[in-house]
Design an enzyme around this catalytic site. Structure first.
Site, short mmCIF file in Angstrom:
data_model
loop_
_atom_site.label_atom_id
_atom_site.label_comp_id
_atom_site.label_asym_id
_atom_site.label_seq_id
_atom_site.Cartn_x
_atom_site.Cartn_y
_atom_site.Cartn_z
N THR A 139 19.64 20.69 -47.81
CA THR A 139 19.98 19.41 -47.83
C THR A 139 21.25 19.04 -47.31
O THR A 139 21.82 20.00 -47.27
CB THR A 139 19.85 18.74 -49.35
OG1 THR A 139 21.05 19.57 -50.13
CG2 THR A 139 18.79 19.10 -50.11
N HIS A 140 21.66 17.82 -46.69
CA HIS A 140 22.67 17.71 -45.81
C HIS A 140 22.93 18.68 -44.93
O HIS A 140 24.13 19.04 -44.49
CB HIS A 140 24.11 17.81 -46.76
CG HIS A 140 23.87 17.08 -48.32
ND1 HIS A 140 24.35 15.70 -48.14
CD2 HIS A 140 23.38 17.22 -49.29
CE1 HIS A 140 24.15 15.07 -49.46
NE2 HIS A 140 23.48 15.96 -49.92
N SER A 161 17.50 25.49 -16.99
CA SER A 161 18.59 24.70 -16.33
C SER A 161 18.78 24.99 -14.97
O SER A 161 18.42 26.23 -14.53
CB SER A 161 19.98 25.06 -17.03
OG SER A 161 20.94 24.71 -16.27
N SER A 215 0.12 -11.70 -15.55
CA SER A 215 -0.02 -10.55 -16.62
C SER A 215 -1.06 -9.47 -16.09
O SER A 215 -1.34 -8.60 -16.76
CB SER A 215 -0.27 -11.06 -18.13
OG SER A 215 -1.63 -11.74 -17.89
N LYS A 275 1.76 -7.96 -25.04
CA LYS A 275 1.07 -6.75 -24.45
C LYS A 275 2.04 -5.68 -23.94
O LYS A 275 1.60 -4.62 -24.14
CB LYS A 275 0.16 -7.30 -23.40
CG LYS A 275 -0.92 -8.21 -23.79
CD LYS A 275 -1.67 -8.90 -22.81
CE LYS A 275 -2.55 -10.16 -23.53
NZ LYS A 275 -1.24 -11.01 -23.80
N ASN A 329 -7.31 -18.75 -25.10
CA ASN A 329 -6.67 -18.31 -26.31
C ASN A 329 -7.27 -17.52 -27.54
O ASN A 329 -6.80 -16.63 -27.98
CB ASN A 329 -6.07 -19.66 -26.89
CG ASN A 329 -4.89 -20.25 -26.24
OD1 ASN A 329 -4.64 -19.83 -25.03
ND2 ASN A 329 -4.67 -21.62 -26.49
N LYS A 337 19.35 29.39 -19.82
CA LYS A 337 19.03 28.50 -20.52
C LYS A 337 17.49 28.25 -20.84
O LYS A 337 16.60 28.34 -19.78
CB LYS A 337 19.28 27.14 -20.21
CG LYS A 337 21.08 27.03 -20.18
CD LYS A 337 21.49 27.01 -21.74
CE LYS A 337 21.04 25.86 -22.59
NZ LYS A 337 21.89 24.59 -22.28
N TYR A 374 -0.67 -21.38 -30.09
CA TYR A 374 -0.32 -20.49 -28.81
C TYR A 374 0.91 -21.05 -28.22
O TYR A 374 0.92 -22.22 -27.85
CB TYR A 374 -1.62 -20.57 -27.96
CG TYR A 374 -1.31 -19.65 -26.78
CD1 TYR A 374 -1.64 -18.10 -26.93
CD2 TYR A 374 -1.04 -19.86 -25.51
CE1 TYR A 374 -1.09 -17.40 -25.99
CE2 TYR A 374 -0.73 -19.11 -24.55
CZ TYR A 374 -0.76 -17.72 -24.55
OH TYR A 374 -0.47 -16.83 -23.55
N GLU A 412 13.48 16.98 -27.36
CA GLU A 412 14.51 15.86 -27.13
C GLU A 412 13.79 14.52 -26.63
O GLU A 412 14.09 13.40 -27.04
CB GLU A 412 15.62 16.38 -26.10
CG GLU A 412 16.32 17.63 -26.76
CD GLU A 412 16.99 18.43 -25.57
OE1 GLU A 412 17.69 18.02 -24.78
OE2 GLU A 412 17.20 19.67 -25.69
N ASN A 467 15.45 25.43 -22.90
CA ASN A 467 15.60 24.13 -23.37
C ASN A 467 14.68 23.25 -24.18
O ASN A 467 13.50 23.22 -23.48
CB ASN A 467 16.50 23.22 -22.49
CG ASN A 467 17.71 23.43 -21.95
OD1 ASN A 467 18.46 24.33 -22.75
ND2 ASN A 467 17.87 23.24 -20.83
N1 ARG Z 1 -2.64 -14.27 -20.21
C1 ARG Z 1 -2.31 -14.90 -21.30
C2 ARG Z 1 -1.94 -14.25 -22.74
O1 ARG Z 1 -1.92 -13.23 -22.38
C3 ARG Z 1 -3.72 -15.64 -21.79
C4 ARG Z 1 -3.62 -16.88 -22.69
C5 ARG Z 1 -3.24 -17.80 -21.87
N2 ARG Z 1 -3.45 -19.21 -22.49
C6 ARG Z 1 -2.72 -20.12 -22.16
N3 ARG Z 1 -2.91 -21.20 -22.88
N4 ARG Z 1 -1.95 -20.16 -21.08
O2 ARG Z 1 -1.55 -14.73 -23.61
#
Ligand code: ARG
Length: 449
Positions: A152-153, A274, A20, A322, A107, A280, A314, A287, A282
């Site tokens: 309205t509408h 365009s 991550s 994320k 965690n 044009k 967890y 949008e 736009n």
């Molecule tokens: N990168 C993990 C997350 O975003 C951190 C927590 C990881 N915990 C674990 N028990 N593997 O959730």
């Protein structure tokens, strides 16, 4: 970090699948703040000497600077921001770095970092919402008296002013701010000390850690603190609804800027041409905003779906919180900035608005009210005016030029006075109604708040 129990290296594909760091690196200032607060509590508990604490603190500050300067090498073998920082710290200061993780788990660490991140971003978004409200107020003030039809509408209904219409969005954005303030209040508790799920046999001063990080209090159930992502779902909902508001504003502008309406003009800086049709201009920003609202909703659904089947506490699924969160935050910030800029330059075409609002049918309800004031029950008045409208259509005579006495003897010669836009607006003085005076007072109220 878990080499003790394992005999084989993690497979490359598993690393790729599970990393991550490519996106959670942005949590770094919060991860470092959390680690310093945690280390300080370790010092107070006698687990670190003053010197060890100083080494940890300054090592972490150096790492923070390296990341800020773009000099830090992130590694996907170290999976996430927490392990990247901890490993860099140990490289920097030696074995003492290994003491930092006492009485802590990734965690409770990730739950803390994410809450701190959300808190900071909520504050930024709240400011951006206020900027957008200010831009709308500025235009509402300029066009407080620009009469236009209200719909309205998407059918012409009754007269309003452009100022009143724009102030409706100021109201929506105010609710968005309030919703975010509610999220901020609920998320501001400290999970640190909840450990992996069941706290720790080593007691650190959780209240002191919470206070150092600006949290209102430590969390009160370690399992909930680890498993809870409600605050993310709440923010994603608040941002979705804000996105829906922006999208409705966009749709209004798209209609207003069409040749068919001709009510508004956007600046060249906030429109595009365009590649094929030379004439044009736009409303792409509108949008895009309308389109991006779909993304915000998708992120909310994605978070709720990740959560719904998870047993406590967890589960790695939670790492999927994320990207939707970051994406919604980035999306709404840019959307708010560009909409603020675009709105500051928005021109309302008073003549076109007035011409459309001068359709006498917009005052059909006022004509019914005229009969009501003569003692006719509203339902009967509604029917009589309906008959007058039918007659006007049939004889192709505008309602204000029709001899109303052929429809009913209740229409006196003074009925024609109804067909006066200024009078019609000036009569709408009840709180919340669009008399120009009311609109100006509302603008004053908003400016003070
Ligand atoms: N990168 C993990 C997350 O975003 C951190 C927590 C990881 N915990 C674990 N028990 N593997 O959730």
């Amino acid at each position: 970090m878990w080499k003790g129990r394992f005999q084989k290296q993690t497979a490359d594909l598993v690393q790729q699948y599970g990393e991550s760091i490519s996106y959670d690196w942005r949590l770094y200032p919060h991860d470092i703040a959390g680690s310093i607060a945690h280390a300080r509590a370790q010092k107070v508990a006698g687990l670190l000497t003053a010197d060890e604490f100083t080494q940890i603190e300054s090592g972490l500050r150096e790492i923070e600077q390296e990341i800020a300067d773009g000099k830090f090498e992130f590694s996907i073998e170290l999976e996430d921001i927490h392990m990247n920082i901890e490993s860099a710290l140990t490289k920097k200061i030696g074995a003492v770095g290994g003491k930092l993780h006492t009485a802590r788990s990734r965690n409770d660490q990730v739950a803390t970092d994410t809450r701190l991140y959300c808190r900071t971003e909520i504050d930024t978004i709240t400011e951006l919402l206020a900027d957008f409200q200010a831009a709308l107020l500025n235009r509402a003030e300029k066009y407080a008296d620009a009469v236009m039809p209200g719909y309205t509408h998407l059918q012409r209904g009754q007269p309003v002013t452009a100022g009143h219409h724009l102030l409706a969005y100021v109201e929506m954005l105010e609710r968005d701010r309030q919703r975010l303030a509610g999220c901020r209040h609920r998320l501001n508790i400290s999970p640190l000390g909840s450990g992996a799920l069941a706290g720790s046999t080593i007691n650190l001063d959780r209240a002191a850690i919470a206070a150092e990080l600006g949290f209102d209090a430590p969390s009160t159930n370690s399992m909930d603190a680890i498993a809870d992502r409600d605050y993310i779902a709440e923010i994603l909902f608040a941002l979705s609804l804000c996105g829906a508001h922006l999208s409705r504003f966009s749709e209004d502008l798209i209609l207003w800027c069409s040749t068919e309406f001709g009510f508004a003009t956007l600046s060249d800086a906030h429109t595009t041409g365009s590649s094929l049709m030379p004439q044009k201009k736009n409303p792409d920003v509108c949008e895009l905003t309308r389109g991006k609202s779909g993304r915000l909703f998708g992120n909310l659904i994605s978070m709720l779906t990740s959560l719904k089947g998870l047993p406590l506490t967890y589960n790695r699924d939670l790492q999927e919180d994320k990207e939707p969160l970051f994406d919604s935050i980035d999306t709404i910030k840019l959307a708010l900035k560009v909409n603020t800029e675009m709105t500051s330059d928005l021109e309302i075409n008073r003549d076109a608005c007035l011409a459309a609002a001068s359709d006498p049918l917009l005052l059909a309800t006022d004509l019914a009210d005229y009969l009501v004031l003569k003692g006719i029950p509203f339902r009967d008045a509604h029917e009589l005016v309906g008959l007058a409208v039918a007659k006007s259509n049939e004889t192709k005579t505008p309602l204000d030029q029709l001899d109303l006495s052929i429809v009913s003897e209740h229409f006196g010669p003074d009925a024609s006075k109804v067909f006066n836009l200024d009078r019609a607006l000036a009569a709408r003085t009840n709180p919340g109604a669009p008399s120009i005076e009311n609109v100006r007072n509302e603008i004053k109220r908003w400016k003070k708040s």
